[in-house]
Design an enzyme around this catalytic site. Sequence first.
Site, PDB file in Angstrom:
ATOM      1  N   ASN A 125      -7.912  15.670  10.822  1.00 36.91           N
ATOM      2  CA  ASN A 125      -7.417  15.548  12.191  1.00 36.91           C
ATOM      3  C   ASN A 125      -7.503  16.863  12.960  1.00 36.91           C
ATOM      4  O   ASN A 125      -7.871  16.898  14.132  1.00 36.91           O
ATOM      5  CB  ASN A 125      -5.963  15.061  12.189  1.00 36.91           C
ATOM      6  CG  ASN A 125      -5.820  13.643  11.682  1.00 36.91           C
ATOM      7  OD1 ASN A 125      -6.798  12.986  11.338  1.00 36.91           O
ATOM      8  ND2 ASN A 125      -4.587  13.161  11.617  1.00 36.91           N
TER       9      ASN A 125
ATOM     10  N   ASN B 201      -8.348   8.290  15.310  1.00 39.98           N
ATOM     11  CA  ASN B 201      -8.990   7.501  14.259  1.00 39.98           C
ATOM     12  C   ASN B 201     -10.515   7.445  14.396  1.00 39.98           C
ATOM     13  O   ASN B 201     -11.227   7.848  13.478  1.00 39.98           O
ATOM     14  CB  ASN B 201      -8.375   6.096  14.202  1.00 39.98           C
ATOM     15  CG  ASN B 201      -7.118   6.063  13.361  1.00 39.98           C
ATOM     16  OD1 ASN B 201      -7.173   6.122  12.151  1.00 39.98           O
ATOM     17  ND2 ASN B 201      -5.974   5.999  14.012  1.00 39.98           N
TER      18      ASN B 201
ATOM     19  N   LYS C  40       1.547   5.451  20.687  1.00 43.87           N
ATOM     20  CA  LYS C  40       0.949   5.523  19.345  1.00 43.87           C
ATOM     21  C   LYS C  40      -0.470   4.948  19.373  1.00 43.87           C
ATOM     22  O   LYS C  40      -1.378   5.474  18.725  1.00 43.87           O
ATOM     23  CB  LYS C  40       1.818   4.752  18.343  1.00 43.87           C
ATOM     24  CG  LYS C  40       1.263   4.712  16.902  1.00 43.87           C
ATOM     25  CD  LYS C  40       1.341   6.061  16.234  1.00 43.87           C
ATOM     26  CE  LYS C  40       0.716   6.067  14.834  1.00 43.87           C
ATOM     27  NZ  LYS C  40       1.393   5.202  13.870  1.00 43.87           N
TER      28      LYS C  40
ATOM     29  N   ASN D 223      -4.009   6.704  18.244  1.00 45.65           N
ATOM     30  CA  ASN D 223      -4.939   6.075  17.299  1.00 45.65           C
ATOM     31  C   ASN D 223      -6.311   5.841  17.916  1.00 45.65           C
ATOM     32  O   ASN D 223      -7.330   5.941  17.219  1.00 45.65           O
ATOM     33  CB  ASN D 223      -4.359   4.744  16.796  1.00 45.65           C
ATOM     34  CG  ASN D 223      -3.258   4.945  15.781  1.00 45.65           C
ATOM     35  OD1 ASN D 223      -3.238   5.924  15.053  1.00 45.65           O
ATOM     36  ND2 ASN D 223      -2.318   4.017  15.738  1.00 45.65           N
TER      37      ASN D 223
ATOM     38  N   GLY E   9       0.836  -1.183   0.000  1.00 50.03           N
ATOM     39  CA  GLY E   9       0.000   0.000   0.000  1.00 50.03           C
ATOM     40  C   GLY E   9       0.874   1.238   0.000  1.00 50.03           C
ATOM     41  O   GLY E   9       2.030   1.205  -0.449  1.00 50.03           O
ATOM     42  N   ALA E  10       0.354   2.338   0.516  1.00 53.18           N
ATOM     43  CA  ALA E  10       1.098   3.601   0.470  1.00 53.18           C
ATOM     44  C   ALA E  10       2.421   3.509   1.219  1.00 53.18           C
ATOM     45  O   ALA E  10       3.481   3.885   0.690  1.00 53.18           O
ATOM     46  CB  ALA E  10       0.233   4.723   1.034  1.00 53.18           C
TER      47      ALA E  10
ATOM     48  N   ASN F 133      -0.586   0.017  12.313  1.00 56.20           N
ATOM     49  CA  ASN F 133      -1.322   0.607  13.427  1.00 56.20           C
ATOM     50  C   ASN F 133      -1.830  -0.494  14.350  1.00 56.20           C
ATOM     51  O   ASN F 133      -2.084  -1.623  13.925  1.00 56.20           O
ATOM     52  CB  ASN F 133      -2.520   1.404  12.916  1.00 56.20           C
ATOM     53  CG  ASN F 133      -2.107   2.746  12.341  1.00 56.20           C
ATOM     54  OD1 ASN F 133      -1.116   3.343  12.760  1.00 56.20           O
ATOM     55  ND2 ASN F 133      -2.867   3.238  11.379  1.00 56.20           N
TER      56      ASN F 133
END
Length: 304
Positions: A194, A184, A176, A180, A9-10, A98
Amino acid sequence: MKITVLGCGAIGKLWLAALSQKNHHVQGWLRVPQPVISVQIENFNGLVFKQQFPANDEKHLAESKLLLVCLKAWQVSDAVNHIADKLSPNCPILLLHNGMGTQEEFAPLPNPILLGVTTHGAYRKNDIVHYKSQGMTHIGAITTNANKFSNLADVLHCALPDVAWHNEIQAVSWMKLAVNCVINPLTVIYDCKNGELRHHHAQIQALCDEIYQVMKHDNIHTTQQTLVDYVMNVIEQTAENYSSMLQDIRAQRHTEIDYITGFLMRRARVHGLPITENINVYHYIKRKEEEYKPLSPYLPRSRQ
């Protein structure tokens, strides 16, 4: 160094490009096998990066000195278990996703396992990666046989700075996770960037108070105010970004909520702690997923 990036992915494509620029021998590994993968990144060191890389080469995989896992959390265990027998047992596996808890789902592996968190901002649109913001990557060992691989931080730092090694990666991962757990789901609830969360300070405080209690019982040392300040700082630093969970919901994809707030809930149960605010946002996200689940190609197992 010969490296395989599992999940393109990215973030996976960002690492493919960065590592190749430092003359590492890299390949991608895709769920649906194909011999090559095309990578195009906008704003990679201020330029457009465009290159093809080999993919799904089993000989390359067997000779790899690092497996860099850049999948969504709910995809990790199945993907790693699927290729584990093709890896050298000495090849370290670095999980970069994540949430927390994926390593608990592995079949027993001899491989050294490392955990990482990253704040690089990138998203993929029409198969083009848009690199929005440079970030920081923190890595560390979660199995004892991985402690000797601190040199990987230097290797990765040279390719895509900044990268830091931590002897206590669980503490970094928990911070972290806290970010999240707040950013999120709230960006999904308010359907916003955000930065707009700065207007919802009371709700952020309530979520953080509960997260702090779980962290304290898991022997992660911080203070309630430090936690709130850290979350608010990330909100400001990423003000123009859309969270990965909001992107997933908009694209009708399965989210990582089960490894973010879901992990928090599992730890809270262990300690007998009430976390009503976090449970409420968890169920909100699950209801959003249920709205389109019949249309989704993914039918993952429940992690509640």
